[in-house]
Design an enzyme around this catalytic site. Structure first.
Site, PDB file in Angstrom:
ATOM      1  N   SER A   3       3.555   5.877   4.479  1.00 48.84           N
ATOM      2  CA  SER A   3       4.015   7.243   4.230  1.00 48.84           C
ATOM      3  C   SER A   3       3.045   8.333   4.688  1.00 48.84           C
ATOM      4  CB  SER A   3       4.323   7.434   2.740  1.00 48.84           C
ATOM      5  OG  SER A   3       5.488   6.732   2.379  1.00 48.84           O
ATOM      6  N   LYS A  26       4.498  10.576   7.298  1.00 51.98           N
ATOM      7  CA  LYS A  26       5.469  11.620   6.958  1.00 51.98           C
ATOM      8  C   LYS A  26       4.893  13.012   7.193  1.00 51.98           C
ATOM      9  CE  LYS A  26       7.682   8.685   3.460  1.00 51.98           C
ATOM     10  NZ  LYS A  26       7.922   8.474   2.022  1.00 51.98           N
ATOM     11  N   TYR A  72      12.696   5.069  11.408  1.00 52.99           N
ATOM     12  CA  TYR A  72      11.886   5.275  10.203  1.00 52.99           C
ATOM     13  C   TYR A  72      10.962   4.090   9.935  1.00 52.99           C
ATOM     14  CZ  TYR A  72      10.787   6.234   5.303  1.00 52.99           C
ATOM     15  OH  TYR A  72      10.136   6.461   4.120  1.00 52.99           O
ATOM     16  N   TYR A 100       3.683  11.756  -4.853  1.00 53.39           N
ATOM     17  CA  TYR A 100       4.889  11.432  -5.604  1.00 53.39           C
ATOM     18  C   TYR A 100       4.826  11.987  -7.024  1.00 53.39           C
ATOM     19  CZ  TYR A 100       4.930   8.321  -1.608  1.00 53.39           C
ATOM     20  OH  TYR A 100       4.863   7.823  -0.335  1.00 53.39           O
ATOM     21  N   VAL A 138       1.825   3.549   0.677  1.00 51.57           N
ATOM     22  CA  VAL A 138       1.729   2.288  -0.057  1.00 51.57           C
ATOM     23  C   VAL A 138       0.926   1.233   0.702  1.00 51.57           C
ATOM     24  CG1 VAL A 138       3.823   2.678  -1.391  1.00 51.57           C
ATOM     25  CG2 VAL A 138       3.953   1.434   0.786  1.00 51.57           C
TER      26      VAL A 138
END
Length: 310
Positions: free
Chosen positions: A70, A73, A195, A246, A264
């Site tokens: 992530s 992103k 993705y 998060y 992660v």
């Protein structure tokens, strides 16, 4: 506490942090829902700091590639925001989610508009929009990371991409659900392939600290050209601070005091605007999906240096 000046090297601070982390008993557990990541040693640790001029200081396994997941992103968001500007925010929000990164719950209540670009649903929207504008979102991302890091050897980890694809039912559900609201342009299988490739990029702490430098330089790339306006760079840093870890973003802001984004794979990138960028990696995660040693190391960095946004 020592406040660091621009001429002070970060190396002694990093070495002290590494020594403290080595003595820390609990390191969490690697992400076991992605089989290719489950075998990582939770006691692995690397950390790098990149100055604005591209000088990099590192400690531990700071040159060992790991699965960026992530962390990518942030870069996809920057690449799309640079192309379409504020029109992006009609399709994805800017608020903390309060739920897990792969939650389906909020989408139904909010008519298929993800809460922010860093939860999985929001990242799928951003990847979809970048793919529409470039024809190859993951390729555009990889090219950007290679250029900004100065490492042309960066590439996709095909094993990780295949592992995610084989266990990607929830992401598929997110994509199809948002498509039902007209918030996805491309065929969902195409989007998912892009993705999963995006998340599978392998890079080191040094690579990612360097690649994040444009956010510390207020939108200026490594070659001196402008990717984002100063205001857009501020916006991304703000969303990193409030949404980048998060449903633990409040605790991360409290402990670390920097814009940050976790993955992660065990990595965390962080930004000291106008000063430097950081990347830390340790694959043992807490229950919210953030690196236990990574958060602790960044906490110690801001405490020892006095560098934070507060």
């Amino acid at each position: 506490m020592a406040i660091m000046t621009s001429s002070t090297t970060f190396q002694p601070v990093l070495e002290r942090i590494a020594e403290e982390i080595e003595r820390t008993p609990g390191r969490g557990r690697p992400a076991d829902y992605i089989p290719a990541l489950a075998a990582c040693d939770p006691r692995s640790f690397g950390m790098a700091v990149a100055d604005l001029d591209g000088t990099v200081h590192g400690v531990g396994e700071w040159r060992r590639p790991f699965s960026a997941q992530s962390l990518t992103k942030v870069f996809t968001l920057a690449l799309d925001l640079a192309r379409e500007g504020d029109a992006l925010w009609e399709h994805v929000g800017r608020e903390p989610s309060g739920n897990r990164f792969n939650s389906l719950v909020q989408l139904e209540y909010e008519n298929g508009i993800p809460r922010n670009p860093f939860i999985n649903a929001g990242a799928l929207v951003v990847t979809d929009r970048l793919h529409t504008r470039t024809g190859d979102a993951s390729g555009e991302l990889l090219s950007f990371l290679r250029t900004e890091s100065g490492n042309p050897g960066l590439t996709f980890d095909q094993e990780v991409a295949a592992s995610e694809s084989g266990h990607g039912d929830r992401n598929a559900a997110l994509g199809h659900f948002m498509a039902s609201y007209g918030n996805i342009d491309n065929p969902v299988p195409t989007l998912l392939e892009q993705y999963f490739r995006q998340c599978s990029i392998a890079a080191s702490c040094a690579d990612l600290a360097l690649a994040t430098g444009f956010l510390a330089r207020h939108g200026i790339r490594a070659d001196g050209t402008r990717l984002l306006t100063r205001s857009q760079a501020k916006q991304i840093n703000a969303i990193m601070l409030t949404c980048g870890t998060y449903d633990a973003a409040g605790d991360f802001a409290y402990r670390v005091g920097l814009p940050g984004k976790s993955g992660v794979g065990g990595g965390i990138i962080a930004v000291v605007p106008g000063r430097c960028t950081l990347c830390v990696w340790s694959p043992g995660l807490d229950e919210r999906g953030n690196s236990v040693a990574g958060v602790a190391a960044l906490d110690r960095f801001t405490t020892l240096t006095g560098l934070s946004v507060f």
